[in-house]
Design a protein around this motif. Structure first.
Motif, PDB file in Angstrom:
ATOM      1  N   GLY A 281      23.039  45.582  51.389  1.00  0.00           N
ATOM      2  CA  GLY A 281      23.946  45.740  50.256  1.00  0.00           C
ATOM      3  C   GLY A 281      25.198  44.916  50.429  1.00  0.00           C
ATOM      4  N   PRO A 282      26.372  45.453  50.139  1.00  0.00           N
ATOM      5  CA  PRO A 282      27.622  44.698  50.271  1.00  0.00           C
ATOM      6  C   PRO A 282      27.830  44.209  51.700  1.00  0.00           C
ATOM      7  CG  PRO A 282      27.980  46.734  49.053  1.00  0.00           C
ATOM      8  CD  PRO A 282      26.587  46.810  49.604  1.00  0.00           C
ATOM      9  N   HIS A 283      28.530  43.093  51.816  1.00  0.00           N
ATOM     10  CA  HIS A 283      28.849  42.550  53.131  1.00  0.00           C
ATOM     11  C   HIS A 283      30.113  43.176  53.714  1.00  0.00           C
ATOM     12  CE1 HIS A 283      25.713  39.583  52.846  1.00  0.00           C
ATOM     13  NE2 HIS A 283      26.207  39.119  51.719  1.00  0.00           N
ATOM     14  N   GLY A 284      30.950  43.739  52.853  1.00  0.00           N
ATOM     15  CA  GLY A 284      32.174  44.334  53.352  1.00  0.00           C
ATOM     16  C   GLY A 284      32.841  45.215  52.323  1.00  0.00           C
ATOM     17  N   VAL A 285      33.594  46.194  52.816  1.00  0.00           N
ATOM     18  CA  VAL A 285      34.335  47.129  51.962  1.00  0.00           C
ATOM     19  C   VAL A 285      35.719  47.302  52.564  1.00  0.00           C
ATOM     20  CG1 VAL A 285      34.441  49.469  51.029  1.00  0.00           C
ATOM     21  CG2 VAL A 285      32.213  48.354  51.330  1.00  0.00           C
ATOM     22  N   THR A 286      36.745  47.218  51.726  1.00  0.00           N
ATOM     23  CA  THR A 286      38.119  47.489  52.152  1.00  0.00           C
ATOM     24  C   THR A 286      38.700  48.575  51.263  1.00  0.00           C
ATOM     25  OG1 THR A 286      38.465  45.226  52.936  1.00  0.00           O
ATOM     26  CG2 THR A 286      40.431  46.529  52.465  1.00  0.00           C
ATOM     27  N   LEU A 287      39.266  49.591  51.882  1.00  0.00           N
ATOM     28  CA  LEU A 287      39.837  50.730  51.175  1.00  0.00           C
ATOM     29  C   LEU A 287      41.278  50.930  51.610  1.00  0.00           C
ATOM     30  CD1 LEU A 287      36.813  53.135  51.796  1.00  0.00           C
ATOM     31  CD2 LEU A 287      37.261  51.841  49.703  1.00  0.00           C
ATOM     32  N   LEU A 323      37.952  47.489  47.440  1.00  0.00           N
ATOM     33  CA  LEU A 323      37.352  46.181  47.254  1.00  0.00           C
ATOM     34  C   LEU A 323      35.965  46.228  47.872  1.00  0.00           C
ATOM     35  CD1 LEU A 323      38.873  42.680  47.814  1.00  0.00           C
ATOM     36  CD2 LEU A 323      36.753  43.286  48.977  1.00  0.00           C
ATOM     37  N   ILE A 324      34.946  45.810  47.105  1.00  0.00           N
ATOM     38  CA  ILE A 324      33.572  45.740  47.602  1.00  0.00           C
ATOM     39  C   ILE A 324      33.112  44.300  47.462  1.00  0.00           C
ATOM     40  CG2 ILE A 324      31.213  46.599  47.375  1.00  0.00           C
ATOM     41  CD1 ILE A 324      32.323  49.103  46.037  1.00  0.00           C
ATOM     42  N   ALA A 325      32.803  43.670  48.591  1.00  0.00           N
ATOM     43  CA  ALA A 325      32.429  42.259  48.599  1.00  0.00           C
ATOM     44  C   ALA A 325      30.941  42.115  48.861  1.00  0.00           C
ATOM     45  CB  ALA A 325      33.222  41.502  49.658  1.00  0.00           C
ATOM     46  N   GLY A 326      30.216  41.633  47.850  1.00  0.00           N
ATOM     47  CA  GLY A 326      28.799  41.342  48.003  1.00  0.00           C
ATOM     48  C   GLY A 326      28.560  39.853  48.030  1.00  0.00           C
ATOM     49  N   ALA A 327      27.400  39.434  47.533  1.00  0.00           N
ATOM     50  CA  ALA A 327      27.060  38.017  47.554  1.00  0.00           C
ATOM     51  C   ALA A 327      27.862  37.228  46.522  1.00  0.00           C
ATOM     52  CB  ALA A 327      25.571  37.834  47.305  1.00  0.00           C
ATOM     53  N   GLY A 328      28.241  37.881  45.407  1.00  0.00           N
ATOM     54  CA  GLY A 328      28.964  37.195  44.350  1.00  0.00           C
ATOM     55  C   GLY A 328      30.450  37.482  44.400  1.00  0.00           C
ATOM     56  N   GLN A 329      31.049  37.532  43.231  1.00  0.00           N
ATOM     57  CA  GLN A 329      32.478  37.807  43.132  1.00  0.00           C
ATOM     58  C   GLN A 329      32.779  39.232  43.582  1.00  0.00           C
ATOM     59  OE1 GLN A 329      34.556  35.480  42.343  1.00  0.00           O
ATOM     60  NE2 GLN A 329      36.492  36.596  42.165  1.00  0.00           N
ATOM     61  N   PRO A 330      33.762  39.443  44.457  1.00  0.00           N
ATOM     62  CA  PRO A 330      34.072  40.804  44.895  1.00  0.00           C
ATOM     63  C   PRO A 330      34.499  41.689  43.736  1.00  0.00           C
ATOM     64  CG  PRO A 330      35.125  39.185  46.324  1.00  0.00           C
ATOM     65  CD  PRO A 330      34.591  38.437  45.146  1.00  0.00           C
ATOM     66  N   TRP A 331      34.093  42.971  43.802  1.00  0.00           N
ATOM     67  CA  TRP A 331      34.560  43.955  42.826  1.00  0.00           C
ATOM     68  C   TRP A 331      35.805  44.626  43.379  1.00  0.00           C
ATOM     69  CZ3 TRP A 331      35.398  49.193  43.447  1.00  0.00           C
ATOM     70  CH2 TRP A 331      35.747  49.903  42.277  1.00  0.00           C
ATOM     71  N   GLU A 334      41.174  48.788  39.830  1.00  0.00           N
ATOM     72  CA  GLU A 334      42.401  48.328  39.170  1.00  0.00           C
ATOM     73  C   GLU A 334      43.582  48.323  40.139  1.00  0.00           C
ATOM     74  OE1 GLU A 334      43.362  50.316  35.595  1.00  0.00           O
ATOM     75  OE2 GLU A 334      41.404  49.985  34.646  1.00  0.00           O
ATOM     76  N   GLY A 335      43.663  49.362  40.949  1.00  0.00           N
ATOM     77  CA  GLY A 335      44.763  49.435  41.907  1.00  0.00           C
ATOM     78  C   GLY A 335      44.708  48.313  42.922  1.00  0.00           C
ATOM     79  N   MET A 336      43.494  47.976  43.399  1.00  0.00           N
ATOM     80  CA  MET A 336      43.374  46.894  44.362  1.00  0.00           C
ATOM     81  C   MET A 336      43.710  45.559  43.716  1.00  0.00           C
ATOM     82  SD  MET A 336      42.771  46.076  47.521  1.00  0.00           S
ATOM     83  CE  MET A 336      41.735  47.259  48.402  1.00  0.00           C
ATOM     84  N   SER A 337      43.326  45.367  42.465  1.00  0.00           N
ATOM     85  CA  SER A 337      43.651  44.119  41.761  1.00  0.00           C
ATOM     86  C   SER A 337      45.152  43.908  41.689  1.00  0.00           C
ATOM     87  CB  SER A 337      43.059  44.135  40.350  1.00  0.00           C
ATOM     88  OG  SER A 337      41.655  44.207  40.388  1.00  0.00           O
ATOM     89  N   ARG A 338      45.895  44.985  41.519  1.00  0.00           N
ATOM     90  CA  ARG A 338      47.354  44.876  41.472  1.00  0.00           C
ATOM     91  C   ARG A 338      47.952  44.704  42.865  1.00  0.00           C
ATOM     92  NH1 ARG A 338      46.557  49.190  37.760  1.00  0.00           N
ATOM     93  NH2 ARG A 338      47.080  50.666  39.426  1.00  0.00           N
TER      94      ARG A 338
END
Length: 343
Positions: A281-287, A323-331, A334-338
Motif C-alpha cells: 500500500g502506501p510507502h509512507g504516512v506522516t501524522l 499525509l499519506i504518500a503512495g505511488a502518485g501524488q500524496p494525499w 486539510e490541516g496538513m495542507s495548511r
C-alpha cells in the motif's frame, strides 16, 4: 547503556559552517541555534535507531542532567519491551505463551491495551502478534526471505484476539504456544514521550526528542516553533516539506528505513499481518497531533490497510493532520495542507 554523545559549546561552534541548517538527521532540523551556548544536544542509539534530544536552557548542568535522565528512562522502557532481550517482559510473555499468564508492568499493559483497541478499529491491519513471522531478516549481510511453507506455519499464530488482558491482575496471556509480540509499531512513541516527560520534570520545557523520524516537540527553539522535515518515502534522500511544531508529536511510518532487494524484488519491514509479506500500500504516512494517544500505531495500520481505509480511520479523529504518500501524488488532510511548507 551506551554512553550518550553530548555536543558541547565548542562542538556547536564548529557546526556554524554548515550553513542555514546546522543539523539534518532522520528528518529533523535544528536551525543555527546549535551555535547558541544555551542550546544543548545529546544523541544515543536506542530502539534500533538514533535518538536525539535538543533542549534550550541557560544552565548547561541542568540541561545535561535532564537529558541524561531522559535517556536513562527511555532505555529502561526499551529493555522492558524489547523482543530481542530474553530478560525483557516481552521475552517472558513469549516463554509463557500457551501455558500461563504473566504479570507485566503498568507501562507494558497500557501499551497492549492501546494495541488491542487499534487492532479492533483497524480490523486487524495493526497486530502486535506479527512477531510470529520471525524468519525475516532485513539487515545485511544476513537478509532472509522466509518461504511460503514457513509463513503458512506461522500465520495461525498471528491473531491479536488471542492476547488476553486481565485488567484486575495486570496479567497478559498469549493463548497459543509459539506466539510472539513485535511492539516496533507502537512502543517507540510512548518511550519518546516518557523521555519528554522526564525533561519537563527537570524543568526543560523547550525541548525536542527525535527517534528515527518520530518527533516529540515541546515549547520552542529561540522563540520559534521546532522545524521537522518530512521525508519523501518514494525518494528518502529528499524532503516533501517542512513542518513547524510546538507542543505536539510528529509520527512517521515508511517502507524505506529497513529494506533490501532480492532477485529484483524489493522487500521492506512493514508486514501485512494477514500474509506475512511486506505491505503493497502506501510507502509512507506522516501524522501530526497534540499528543501520542490518537496516532500511536496508526501510521503502521494505514500502511497495511491502504489509503482509502486509512482515510476512514482518520475521519473521526480531531486535531490530527495527516499525509499519506503512495505511488502518485500524496494525499493530505486539510490541516496538513495548511501546515506543511513544501520543499
Amino acid at each position: 547503556m551506551q554512553k550518550p554523545r553530548i555536543i558541547d559549546a565548542g562542538r556547536r561552534r564548529s557546526l556554524r559552517g554548515m550553513g542555514g541548517l546546522s543539523l539534518l538527521a532522520t528528518g529533523m532540523f535544528v536551525r543555527p541555534a546549535l551555535a547558541d551556548p544555551a542550546v544543548h544536544r545529546v544523541s544515543q542509539p536506542l530502539m534500533g535507531t538514533r535518538v536525539d534530544i535538543v533542549v534550550q536552557c541557560a544552565s548547561a548542568s541542568m540541561a545535561r542532567a535532564g537529558m541524561i535522565a531522559a535517556l536513562a528512562e527511555m532505555a529502561r522502557l526499551e529493555q522492558r519491551m524489547s523482543r530481542y532481550r530474553p530478560d525483557s517482559e516481552v521475552g517472558e510473555l513469549q516463554r509463557c505463551a500457551g501455558r500461563r499468564a504473566a504479570r507485566v508492568s503498568p507501562e507494558l499493559f497500557a501499551l497492549l491495551r492501546t494495541a488491542a483497541d487499534l487492532s479492533a478499529r483497524s480490523q486487524g491491519a495493526f497486530d502486535v502478534t506479527i512477531g510470529a513471522y520471525a524468519g525475516w531478516r532485513f539487515e545485511a549481510p544476513g537478509v532472509h526471505v522466509p518461504d511460503a511453507v514457513e509463513l503458512a506455519r506461522e500465520r495461525p499464530l498471528v491473531d491479536y484476539r488471542q492476547v488476553m488482558l486481565d485488567e484486575t491482575r495486570g496479567e497478559v496471556l498469549l493463548r497459543r504456544p509459539g506466539m510472539r509480540l513485535d511492539l516496533g509499531g507502537i512502543a517507540k512513541l510512548p518511550i519518546l514521550d516518557a523521555g519528554m516527560q522526564t525533561l519537563r520534570r527537570h524543568g526543560l520545557h523547550d525541548a525536542m526528542v527525535n527517534g528515527g523520524g518520530d518527533v516529540m516537540a515541546s515549547g520552542q527553539l529561540q522563540g520559534r516553533d521546532w522545524r521537522v522535515g518530512v521525508r519523501d518515502p518514494r525518494a528518502p534522500e529528499r524532503l516533501l516539506g517542512v513542518l513547524s511544531v510546538s507542543n505536539g508529536v510528529v509520527a512517521s511510518s515508511g517502507d524505506y528505513e529497513r529494506c533490501f532487494f532480492r532477485h529484483g524484488q524489493r522487500y521492506h519491514h512493514v508486514l501485512n499481518p494477514r500474509t506475512g509479506m511486506p505491505t503493497d500500500g502506501p510507502h509512507g504516512v506522516t501524522l501530526v497531533a497534540p499528543s501520542i494517544e490518537a496516532v500511536n500505531g496508526l501510521g503502521a495500520a494505514i500502511m497495511v490497510a491502504g489509503e482509502a481505509a486509512g482515510r476512514q480511520l482518520l475521519a473521526p479523529l480531531r486535531g490530527v493532520d495527516a499525509l499519506i504518500a503512495g505511488a502518485g501524488q500524496p494525499w493530505m488532510s486539510e490541516g496538513m495542507s495548511r501546515r506543511l511548507r513544501m520543499a
